[in-house]
Design a protein around this motif. Structure first.
Motif, PDB file in Angstrom:
ATOM      1  N   HIS A   1      -0.667   0.740   9.200  1.00  0.00           N
ATOM      2  CA  HIS A   1       0.432   1.584   8.728  1.00  0.00           C
ATOM      3  C   HIS A   1       1.150   2.279   9.881  1.00  0.00           C
ATOM      4  O   HIS A   1       2.304   2.684   9.729  1.00  0.00           O
ATOM      5  CB  HIS A   1      -0.103   2.627   7.747  1.00  0.00           C
ATOM      6  CG  HIS A   1      -0.664   2.028   6.489  1.00  0.00           C
ATOM      7  ND1 HIS A   1      -1.934   1.503   6.418  1.00  0.00           N
ATOM      8  CD2 HIS A   1      -0.116   1.857   5.252  1.00  0.00           C
ATOM      9  CE1 HIS A   1      -2.152   1.048   5.204  1.00  0.00           C
ATOM     10  NE2 HIS A   1      -1.072   1.250   4.472  1.00  0.00           N
TER      11      HIS A   1
ATOM     12  N   LEU B   1      10.552  -0.690   2.589  1.00  0.00           N
ATOM     13  CA  LEU B   1       9.634   0.260   1.969  1.00  0.00           C
ATOM     14  C   LEU B   1       9.120  -0.266   0.637  1.00  0.00           C
ATOM     15  O   LEU B   1       7.918  -0.208   0.356  1.00  0.00           O
ATOM     16  CB  LEU B   1      10.328   1.614   1.764  1.00  0.00           C
ATOM     17  CG  LEU B   1       9.500   2.688   1.047  1.00  0.00           C
ATOM     18  CD1 LEU B   1       8.350   3.157   1.925  1.00  0.00           C
ATOM     19  CD2 LEU B   1      10.388   3.875   0.660  1.00  0.00           C
ATOM     20  N   THR B   2      10.013  -0.794  -0.175  1.00  0.00           N
ATOM     21  CA  THR B   2       9.635  -1.224  -1.512  1.00  0.00           C
ATOM     22  C   THR B   2       8.805  -2.501  -1.514  1.00  0.00           C
ATOM     23  O   THR B   2       7.867  -2.636  -2.307  1.00  0.00           O
ATOM     24  CB  THR B   2      10.889  -1.430  -2.373  1.00  0.00           C
ATOM     25  OG1 THR B   2      11.833  -2.242  -1.650  1.00  0.00           O
ATOM     26  CG2 THR B   2      11.543  -0.098  -2.714  1.00  0.00           C
TER      27      THR B   2
ATOM     28  N   VAL C   1       5.814  -2.462   2.096  1.00  0.00           N
ATOM     29  CA  VAL C   1       4.844  -1.368   2.090  1.00  0.00           C
ATOM     30  C   VAL C   1       4.250  -1.178   0.694  1.00  0.00           C
ATOM     31  O   VAL C   1       3.050  -1.365   0.483  1.00  0.00           O
ATOM     32  CB  VAL C   1       5.477  -0.052   2.591  1.00  0.00           C
ATOM     33  CG1 VAL C   1       4.474   1.102   2.475  1.00  0.00           C
ATOM     34  CG2 VAL C   1       5.930  -0.201   4.037  1.00  0.00           C
ATOM     35  N   ILE C   2       5.083  -0.808  -0.295  1.00  0.00           N
ATOM     36  CA  ILE C   2       4.546  -0.464  -1.612  1.00  0.00           C
ATOM     37  C   ILE C   2       4.002  -1.696  -2.339  1.00  0.00           C
ATOM     38  O   ILE C   2       2.842  -1.715  -2.783  1.00  0.00           O
ATOM     39  CB  ILE C   2       5.614   0.236  -2.461  1.00  0.00           C
ATOM     40  CG1 ILE C   2       6.064   1.538  -1.793  1.00  0.00           C
ATOM     41  CG2 ILE C   2       5.072   0.516  -3.864  1.00  0.00           C
ATOM     42  CD1 ILE C   2       7.201   2.244  -2.500  1.00  0.00           C
TER      43      ILE C   2
ATOM     44  N   THR D   1       0.077  -2.610  -2.827  1.00  0.00           N
ATOM     45  CA  THR D   1      -0.469  -2.766  -4.176  1.00  0.00           C
ATOM     46  C   THR D   1      -1.247  -4.070  -4.303  1.00  0.00           C
ATOM     47  O   THR D   1      -2.370  -4.095  -4.823  1.00  0.00           O
ATOM     48  CB  THR D   1       0.662  -2.722  -5.213  1.00  0.00           C
ATOM     49  OG1 THR D   1       1.336  -1.459  -5.140  1.00  0.00           O
ATOM     50  CG2 THR D   1       0.132  -2.928  -6.621  1.00  0.00           C
TER      51      THR D   1
ATOM     52  N   GLY E   1      -0.762   1.709  -3.594  1.00  0.00           N
ATOM     53  CA  GLY E   1       0.560   1.310  -3.136  1.00  0.00           C
ATOM     54  C   GLY E   1       1.520   2.473  -3.072  1.00  0.00           C
ATOM     55  O   GLY E   1       2.287   2.623  -2.107  1.00  0.00           O
ATOM     56  N   LEU E   2       1.496   3.337  -4.095  1.00  0.00           N
ATOM     57  CA  LEU E   2       2.374   4.504  -4.114  1.00  0.00           C
ATOM     58  C   LEU E   2       1.995   5.507  -3.025  1.00  0.00           C
ATOM     59  O   LEU E   2       2.866   6.138  -2.418  1.00  0.00           O
ATOM     60  CB  LEU E   2       2.322   5.184  -5.477  1.00  0.00           C
ATOM     61  CG  LEU E   2       2.908   4.396  -6.657  1.00  0.00           C
ATOM     62  CD1 LEU E   2       2.704   5.153  -7.966  1.00  0.00           C
ATOM     63  CD2 LEU E   2       4.391   4.104  -6.442  1.00  0.00           C
TER      64      LEU E   2
ATOM     65  N   GLY F   1       3.324   4.176   0.173  1.00  0.00           N
ATOM     66  CA  GLY F   1       4.773   4.322   0.191  1.00  0.00           C
ATOM     67  C   GLY F   1       5.203   5.744   0.487  1.00  0.00           C
ATOM     68  O   GLY F   1       6.107   5.977   1.300  1.00  0.00           O
TER      69      GLY F   1
ATOM     70  N   LEU G   1       7.186   6.820   3.739  1.00  0.00           N
ATOM     71  CA  LEU G   1       8.531   7.356   3.494  1.00  0.00           C
ATOM     72  C   LEU G   1       8.794   8.540   4.418  1.00  0.00           C
ATOM     73  O   LEU G   1       9.933   8.769   4.846  1.00  0.00           O
ATOM     74  CB  LEU G   1       8.669   7.782   2.036  1.00  0.00           C
ATOM     75  CG  LEU G   1       9.994   8.431   1.632  1.00  0.00           C
ATOM     76  CD1 LEU G   1      11.154   7.458   1.804  1.00  0.00           C
ATOM     77  CD2 LEU G   1       9.924   8.934   0.190  1.00  0.00           C
TER      78      LEU G   1
ATOM     79  N   ASP H   1      15.725  10.447  -0.822  1.00  0.00           N
ATOM     80  CA  ASP H   1      14.327  10.383  -0.375  1.00  0.00           C
ATOM     81  C   ASP H   1      13.544  11.631  -0.767  1.00  0.00           C
ATOM     82  O   ASP H   1      12.322  11.590  -0.928  1.00  0.00           O
ATOM     83  CB  ASP H   1      14.261  10.209   1.146  1.00  0.00           C
ATOM     84  CG  ASP H   1      14.525   8.775   1.580  1.00  0.00           C
ATOM     85  OD1 ASP H   1      14.705   7.912   0.701  1.00  0.00           O
ATOM     86  OD2 ASP H   1      14.549   8.521   2.805  1.00  0.00           O
TER      87      ASP H   1
ATOM     88  N   LEU I   1       9.199   8.974  -4.744  1.00  0.00           N
ATOM     89  CA  LEU I   1       7.739   8.975  -4.625  1.00  0.00           C
ATOM     90  C   LEU I   1       7.141  10.379  -4.660  1.00  0.00           C
ATOM     91  O   LEU I   1       6.147  10.654  -4.000  1.00  0.00           O
ATOM     92  CB  LEU I   1       7.325   8.235  -3.349  1.00  0.00           C
ATOM     93  CG  LEU I   1       7.817   6.776  -3.278  1.00  0.00           C
ATOM     94  CD1 LEU I   1       7.507   6.181  -1.922  1.00  0.00           C
ATOM     95  CD2 LEU I   1       7.205   5.949  -4.393  1.00  0.00           C
TER      96      LEU I   1
END
Length: 365
Positions: free
Chosen positions: A79, A99-100, A103-104, A108, A219-220, A223, A227, A341, A345
């Motif tokens: 990360h 990001l979506t 990463v997320i 996940t 995952g969240l 994120g 972020l 932003d 999240l």
């Protein structure tokens, strides 16, 4: 290589040589495509993405596979490296589903462990496939039940190839062309939103309900933690651009940046940005090392970096005076990204509530 052991060792907030090299590569790529006029023209159509840029970033540099293990075709990084990419994407307010998807969605799927769809992860790591978790951009944690029916405010759904749809009985993969997407009007023109409907669409079940809840939560969390690095990049650009402008802009035969009141404002902002950098790096390092304090580090970073990014963008607009209010100047793009932003999240208020629970203090009323 990624470190997976749980630890609460002293965090490393410094950038490694490899991370500096990655930053230079991403910044060089983005610098060649920093055309505000072209970005605004694309944004007005609701499709701000540059497909060539994504291919160069995801496949050329290999950024899409940073979190994916080498055995699945990824870079086997952590990360920390992904955070560096997001810093640069924030600095350039780049419309990209990093990001979506990288990463997320990637986080996940990796959290599914042995149930993870290897072929999908390989395609995502190679930049051939974009996957998006079909939850609202404002989603911060897994609730009692996942939503059924249309899901509003799904970020980057329009550019996704695969939608990862959590349902009460498990996680499903749905091809975008089999779903129904209704574009929404976003505040941030560089991160489009859509309402996603998948009822009746062919779907592949990836995991059961219990595994889905754990995977989506991880995952969240990743994120939200990274972020903060995007927010750091937004704040850094706004500060640097404001300092540059106030050095060049003159009034009464003096640079406006030499006036004491403005110097104090920019000095205070610099201190806040330095603090945001420490918080964002701490969150990225905690996620990278699997620290048992990762949730704490993420909420600290979000509670702080959200506020700093918004304040830096507001100062950028104000200290640019008239030109900062124009459509042609990019300052408004940074302000809109920062404000968007701030709610993504989990709002700062949400993360302060999480912090209160984690440290066993009464939440503010």
């Amino acid at each position: 290589m990624s470190t997976t052991s749980t630890t609460s060792a002293q965090p490393d907030l410094l950038y490694s040589e490899a991370e500096d090299d990655l930053r230079a590569a991403v910044r060089s790529l983005l610098a060649g495509r920093s055309d505000t006029a072209a970005l605004l023209a694309r944004a007005e159509t609701g499709r701000p993405y540059d497909a060539g840029l994504w291919t160069s970033l995801a496949a050329g540099i290999g950024a899409a596979g940073l979190l994916v293990p080498e055995k699945l075709g990824g870079q086997g990084a952590t990360h920390r490296e992904a955070a560096v990419v997001l810093e640069e994407l924030g600095r350039a307010v780049t419309p990209a589903p990093y990001l979506t998807s990288s990463v997320i969605a990637t986080g996940t799927l990796l959290a599914l462990g042995g149930e993870a769809p290897e072929e999908l992860l390989r395609d995502m790591a190679a930049g051939r496939t974009i996957a998006v978790l079909a939850l609202p951009l404002t989603a911060a944690a897994v609730g009692e039940e996942f939503p059924e029916g249309p899901v509003r405010a799904v970020a980057d759904a329009a550019v996704a190839d695969v939608l990862l749809v959590p349902r009460p009985d498990g996680l499903y993969a749905v091809r975008r062309e089999d779903a129904t997407l209704a574009p929404q009007t976003p505040l941030d023109l560089t991160r489009p939103l859509a309402t996603v409907t998948v009822e009746g669409a062919p779907a592949t079940r990836l995991a059961d309900a219990a595994a889905t809840r754990t995977a989506v939560q991880r995952g969240l969390l990743a994120g939200a933690g990274l972020l903060a690095s995007e927010q750091l990049g937004v704040a850094e650009w706004c500060l640097e651009e404001t300092v540059r402008y106030t050095r060049e802009r003159h009034q009464f035969n003096r640079p406006v940046g030499s006036f004491q009141a403005l110097k104090h404002r920019m000095a205070q902002l610099w201190l806040e940005v330095v603090g945001a950098r420490a918080a964002a790096r701490n969150a990225a390092d905690a996620l990278a090392t699997g620290s048992d304090e990762a949730a704490l580090a993420v909420s600290v970073a979000q509670a702080h970096c959200s506020r700093v990014a918004t304040r830096a963008a507001e100062e950028c607009v104000q200290l640019h005076a008239g030109i900062g209010m124009t459509w042609e100047h990019p300052a408004h793009l940074y302000l809109k990204r920062a404000k968007s932003d701030e709610l993504a999240l989990g709002s700062p208020g949400h993360h302060k509530g999480v912090l209160a629970e984690l440290v066993a203090l009464p939440a503010p009323r």
